[in-house]
Design an enzyme around this catalytic site. Sequence first.
Site, mmCIF file in Angstrom:
data_model
loop_
_atom_site.group_PDB
_atom_site.id
_atom_site.type_symbol
_atom_site.label_atom_id
_atom_site.label_comp_id
_atom_site.label_asym_id
_atom_site.label_seq_id
_atom_site.Cartn_x
_atom_site.Cartn_y
_atom_site.Cartn_z
ATOM 1 N N GLY A 1 -4.922 3.508 -10.995
ATOM 2 C CA GLY A 1 -5.619 2.261 -10.644
ATOM 3 C C GLY A 1 -7.115 2.515 -10.547
ATOM 4 O O GLY A 1 -7.544 3.455 -9.887
ATOM 5 N N ASP B 1 -6.158 2.431 -2.192
ATOM 6 C CA ASP B 1 -5.097 2.475 -1.176
ATOM 7 C C ASP B 1 -5.374 3.479 -0.051
ATOM 8 O O ASP B 1 -4.730 3.424 1.001
ATOM 9 C CB ASP B 1 -3.745 2.821 -1.816
ATOM 10 C CG ASP B 1 -3.199 1.683 -2.661
ATOM 11 O OD1 ASP B 1 -3.828 0.611 -2.685
ATOM 12 O OD2 ASP B 1 -2.135 1.871 -3.287
HETATM 13 O O1 F6P Z 1 -4.496 1.543 -7.283
HETATM 14 C C1 F6P Z 1 -3.526 1.263 -6.358
HETATM 15 C C2 F6P Z 1 -3.002 -0.123 -6.603
HETATM 16 O O2 F6P Z 1 -4.071 -1.023 -6.615
HETATM 17 C C3 F6P Z 1 -1.944 -0.520 -5.596
HETATM 18 O O3 F6P Z 1 -2.468 -1.000 -4.381
HETATM 19 C C4 F6P Z 1 -1.173 -1.550 -6.390
HETATM 20 O O4 F6P Z 1 0.151 -1.616 -5.943
HETATM 21 C C5 F6P Z 1 -1.225 -1.012 -7.783
HETATM 22 O O5 F6P Z 1 -2.366 -0.196 -7.858
HETATM 23 C C6 F6P Z 1 -1.248 -2.067 -8.855
HETATM 24 O O6 F6P Z 1 -1.164 -1.434 -10.079
HETATM 25 P P1 F6P Z 1 -1.367 -2.219 -11.471
HETATM 26 O O7 F6P Z 1 -2.833 -2.402 -11.646
HETATM 27 O O8 F6P Z 1 -0.782 -1.316 -12.472
HETATM 28 O O9 F6P Z 1 -0.676 -3.539 -11.331
#
Ligand code: F6P
Length: 323
Positions: A12, A129
């Site tokens: 992320g 996070d």
């Molecule tokens: O980077 C962490 C995060 O933002 C989490 O809080 C969240 O669950 C996840 O990534 C979302 O991932 P994606 O962008 O793949 O939907």
Amino acid sequence: MITHLALLTSGGDAPGMNAAIRAVVRTAHFHGIKATGIMDGYDGLVKGNFIELGPRDMRNIVQRGGTMLRSARSESFRTVEGRATAAKNLRDAGIDALICIGGGGTQAGAHQLSTEQGVKLIGVASTIDNDLGGSDRTIGFDTACNTALEAMDRLRDTAASYGRIFFVEVMGRDTGFIAMHTGIAAGAEYVMVPERRENVNELVSVLENRSKEKGSCIVVVAEGDEEGGAFKLAAEVGKRCPQFDIRVSVLGHLQRGGSPTMADRLLAARLGAAAVEGLIAGKHSCVVGIVQGAITFTPHAKAIAEKKMIEPDLMRLLTMLAV
Ligand code: F6P
């Protein structure tokens, strides 16, 4: 001796990743080390998607959210063959060391690459996070919290005008750092986090008391909460208390974007520079972070395994202040 390093961002994206990239590239330049950027995280590493980066390429990125090196999920990097190709690509390009900027998944991938393929590398703790061990704070957390907080302040205005109960869902797949920190800062009446088995009965009784006295209430729900997301919880509470006027707001990826705060830029600058200087000093297979104010290098295995918990006094603080 390191003469050429590479860097990537993975998982992320988090506000402040660009500031970390800038710090790595400019610190490398300061020490006479060549820097290569890898596009699209581990996917670009397997595909050999490399770009040369100099100090002037870092102009005007310190204030930008996202990551100029982009991020991606890589299926091929999950295989031994993929990781062997990744290591070969680094060797073929004459790269001595790698810096991996990202959260838990990124550092787990880095750990595999170093133990299995012998790649010399250092991880930089970066995820909104804040759930990676080896650093009290990770890059992006402060900005994400401030973004969520601003949204909650706005929701409070409208909630107060109508005497409504708002369920606000924030990010945090496995941990409730964003939820708890923003909940306290926003003066929320209740916070649901995955670390704690909250009781819906307790939530309902808090809401019944508070809404009578105060009119509006804010309940912050971490997306990873065991009771389910904000919509599920709101439906459950609505069933039990039909007198409540309930609304739900899911903040989602809004929290991942935006210009990094001063705290995130400074953290990114310190960690990016420390990663390069750590490699020069012979450190590798670790995550660079800040623990109790000091730069630390925590072995990868330890940083990944650490189950970072929200500060235990915060739930008590929230309960005490949300009267
Ligand atoms: O980077 C962490 C995060 O933002 C989490 O809080 C969240 O669950 C996840 O990534 C979302 O991932 P994606 O962008 O793949 O939907």
